[in-house]
Design an enzyme around this catalytic site. Structure first.
Site, PDB file in Angstrom:
ATOM      1  N   ASP A  69      40.585  10.686  48.346  1.00  0.00           N
ATOM      2  CA  ASP A  69      39.192  10.264  48.252  1.00  0.00           C
ATOM      3  C   ASP A  69      39.053   8.860  47.642  1.00  0.00           C
ATOM      4  O   ASP A  69      39.604   8.572  46.583  1.00  0.00           O
ATOM      5  CB  ASP A  69      38.431  11.277  47.390  1.00  0.00           C
ATOM      6  CG  ASP A  69      36.927  11.140  47.517  1.00  0.00           C
ATOM      7  OD1 ASP A  69      36.403  10.065  47.200  1.00  0.00           O
ATOM      8  OD2 ASP A  69      36.293  12.118  47.945  1.00  0.00           O
ATOM      9  N   SER A  76      33.781   8.579  50.627  1.00  0.00           N
ATOM     10  CA  SER A  76      33.750  10.036  50.627  1.00  0.00           C
ATOM     11  C   SER A  76      32.655  10.563  51.555  1.00  0.00           C
ATOM     12  O   SER A  76      32.635  10.213  52.731  1.00  0.00           O
ATOM     13  CB  SER A  76      33.608  10.550  49.202  1.00  0.00           C
ATOM     14  OG  SER A  76      33.938  11.928  49.113  1.00  0.00           O
TER      15      SER A  76
END
Length: 732
Positions: A208, A64
């Protein structure tokens, strides 16, 4: 002899040990950066301290925001450069997937500046948007930042070998990115669920990586790291007193697995750094400086361990990445096969052709042009090396949504309250067509219909039909032939017009067109007891228009300029011959906006109009006064005077507005306007005399999801009255 050998060994052994020490390889250091949204800015603080200490990082892995910071660091940026990038990035634009207004054609501008809510509509079912953002702004940003390594396909070949992880949401599996396109990999790894839509990479639907693995320590170990420096910015469990909302409970549930896994990972990390970022959220991007400082503080807390990793004889100094010019020579443009859009259509939107030398800004503008059409649910690109230049590889996913329902709200002092419902459909009859129908319900029912065949930079065709009506008190001289009347009369005004037109668009901003119009006008007043009908007639006219619009915002522009020229020739009418003879109306507007210093903008606007002919009709005159309503026919805003309270068949007006954004989306402004207006104004030199009319307004404006909400206090030195006007929502 034995004594001699013992003596010899005694002196030889220290030298032998030193030789072995010199040949022993130093341990390889891996850096693991966890995800955490804005909290990941703490990674920059950690990197600052590591660089100052002289620590050389041999491998980097991230998830991320950790993938974003880690990927930039791995390709060569140092900590100070990344800090500068973060400081210059508008993260509100990242979240909202901002598309510059300049990349939208006139129809796309209208869509954004009229409707508060847009929903997909398919098979008589209303859907919901896939996510808040397609992530195009983010991808463009990362593509620009990674331009120096655009040809690298193996992340082990980066200045520092790199790996990041994403989640294949379709099968619930982790995907490791150590090869491919760097910008795509870190975009996928940082696609926060519910904020960014999933992206497709190698046929995997990626979101993500933190959903499954927020701390890829195992992947960095596999790269060859002996010692792990790990930075953990993910949140811990919330206490029972904090779990007061559904969103927090949902976050707690999804966070349970990551927190348990982190306990194991922390024990496997030689240098574990845990910045104190519990008081920050995943989208508190405005607190970047504070969060970076938290990263520095946490690293200094374990500085002894950091210092032990430094080669004191030769501490490492990470060089600053030299970013060459962002110019690109695009030898070829390769586009995947599309069902509904031709290659020429795509090239036209890109606004550059194969063989062009362009800047990355030119490329970004072309990509934004494609994205702004809303014809594609995903737009992705990368560069393949072609000799000393590049091929652009463009992958477009056609949007399955062809029909949308749209809604808006508005209130102003002329048309009063209104609710707008719209249905928009693409590819109704032809590939490039566009059909839009608005129905306005409220104090005054109105409609707007538009069918348009968009041929890009070729000639395009369309048909418009619209109905406007209102009830208002106006001076008798404004709307009738009685030029001496000053008393107000209450009128019912209805205008129904239909247009056929041909137009062409240039550079997304410049529009030129011609057409024919049939118009029905019905104006009556019960106040006029002897003859309440002022007019009830049909009119046929030919018209043209030329427009240029580079404002960055329609309602509160900070930069850009605007021009519009509109000639119209009224040829026939059912009006009695005593009143009607063919005549023309010429009008033009020009404006410029410029930010003079931070948050302070000056906007200057000038406009003029004149009727040409022996007989002109009073209800086609230029009528000035009021603010906040839809400018139909020749109705114009003018501060200091009530709605439609002064008129003439020719006018000249100038307006100066000073706008200050006191804080985000909140505006204080002051406006002054001046005008000369009358019949046949340009037949004498009266138009260059001191202004006959003047007015001023002090206002407050707020940008909201339903459009601007404005209040203006207006006055004029020529009249005793002052006015307080409200305008709520996008103007229609």
């Amino acid at each position: 002899m034995l004594v001699f050998l013992s003596f010899f060994s005694f002196f030889l052994f220290p030298f032998s040990s030193k030789a072995q020490d010199r040949t022993k390889k130093p341990p390889k250091i891996g850096l693991v950066l966890s995800g955490g949204g804005a909290k990941g800015f703490a990674h920059i603080g950690v990197l600052n301290v590591l660089e100052d200490a002289g620590v050389k990082i041999d491998y980097i892995g991230g998830t991320s925001m950790g993938a974003v910071i880690g990927g930039l660091y791995a390709m060569g940026y140092n900590a100070k450069q990344i800090d500068s990038i973060i400081d210059q990035t508008n993260f509100s634009n990242v979240i909202n997937d901002y598309i510059p207004r300049s990349s939208k054609n006139f129809y796309e501008k209208r869509n954004d500046e009229l409707y508060a809510l847009t929903l997909p509509f398919n098979k008589f079912k209303i859907g919901a948007p896939e996510a808040l953002s397609k992530g195009m702004y983010n991808f463009n940003l990362l593509s620009r930042l990674t331009l120096p390594v655009r040809h690298v396909r193996d992340f082990n070949e980066l200045p520092t070998p790199f790996v990041c992880v994403g989640t294949n949401i379709a099968v619930g599996e982790q995907v490791v990115f150590d090869k491919g396109i760097l910008a795509q990999a870190i975009t996928g790894s940082s696609s926060l669920p519910s904020i960014f839509a999933p992206i497709v990479i190698n046929d995997n639907l990626i979101i993500d990586g933190g959903v499954l693995n927020n701390y890829p320590i195992d992947e960095v170990r596999k790269m060859g790291a002996d010692i792990i420096i790990g930075v953990d910015v993910q949140s811990g469990l919330l206490g029972k007193d904090e779990l007061r909302s559904a969103s927090k409970i949902f976050f707690q549930i999804t966070n349970l697995q990551m927190i348990e896994r982190m306990k194991v990972n922390a024990n496997q990390t030689e240098v574990y750094i845990k910045p104190d970022v519990k008081n920050y959220g995943v989208v508190t991007f405005d607190k970047a400086a504070e969060i970076i400082k938290k990263g520095e503080d946490a690293t200094f807390a374990v500085y002894e361990k950091i210092d032990a990793l430094v080669d004191k004889t030769s501490p490492y100094h990470k060089p600053k990445l030299k970013v060459d010019s962002d110019s690109l020579t695009i030898v070829d443009i390769k586009i995947n096969e599309l069902k509904n859009y031709s290659r020429d259509y795509i090239i036209g939107k890109l606004n550059f052709k194969p063989g062009s030398k362009i800047s990355f800004h030119d490329l970004e503008t072309g990509i934004n042009n494609l994205n702004a059409t809303q014809n594609f649910s995903a737009v992705s690109y990368y560069f393949d090396k072609n000799g000393a230049h590049d091929d652009l590889i463009l992958t477009l996913t056609e949007s399955p949504v062809t029909t949308n329902l749209k809604f808006g709200l508005h209130y102003d002092g002329l048309y009063k309250s209104a609710i707008l419902a719209n249905i928009t459909n693409k590819k109704t009859f032809f590939k490039n067509d566009f059909l839009s129908a608005d129905l306005v319900l409220g104090d005054n029912i109105r409609y707007y219909f538009d069918y348009y065949i968009d041929n890009g930079f070729q000639l395009s065709y369309g048909f418009k039909s619209q109905l406007h009506q209102f009830n208002k008190n106006v001076p008798v001289s404004v709307i009738t032939y009685n030029t001496e009347g000053t008393n107000a009369i209450n009128i019912d005004y209805l205008d129904w017009s239909n247009q056929l037109y041909i137009q062409s668009v240039f550079a997304q901003k410049f529009l030129i067109g011609v057409g024919a119009e049939f118009e029905y006008l019905d104006i009556s007043s019960e106040t006029l007891e002897l003859d309440p009908v002022i007019t009830k007639s049909n009119y046929f006219s030919l018209f043209g228009y030329i427009k240029y619009d580079s404002y960055d915002n329609k309602y509160f522009p900070k930069k850009g300029w605007y021009f519009s020229g509109n000639p119209q020739f009224y040829m026939f009418s059912s009006e009695s011959s005593a009143h009607f003879e063919p005549f023309s109306i010429l009008s033009a507007e020009a404006g410029i906006a410029k930010t003079v210093f931070r948050n302070a903008t000056i906007k200057l606007q000038a406009e003029a109009g004149a009727s040409i002919g022996n007989k002109t009709l009073p209800y086609f005159d230029f009528m000035l006064g009021g603010y906040g309503y839809n400018n139909t026919n020749n109705f114009k805003y003018f501060y200091g005077y009530d709605f439609l309270s002064i008129s003439g068949n020719s006018y000249l007006e100038a307006t100066l507005t000073l706008d200050y954004e006191i804080f985000k989306k909140n505006h204080l402004n002051f406006s002054a306007n001046y005008a000369n207006l009358g019949d046949d104004l340009y037949n004498s030199l009266d138009w260059i005399s001191l202004p006959k009319y003047s007015g001023y307004a002090l206002g407050y404006g707020l940008e909201t999801v339903i459009g601007p909400v404005e209040v203006k206090y207006s006055w004029s030195p020529e009249i005793a009255n002052s006015y307080l006007w409200f305008s709520v929502g996008f103007i229609f």
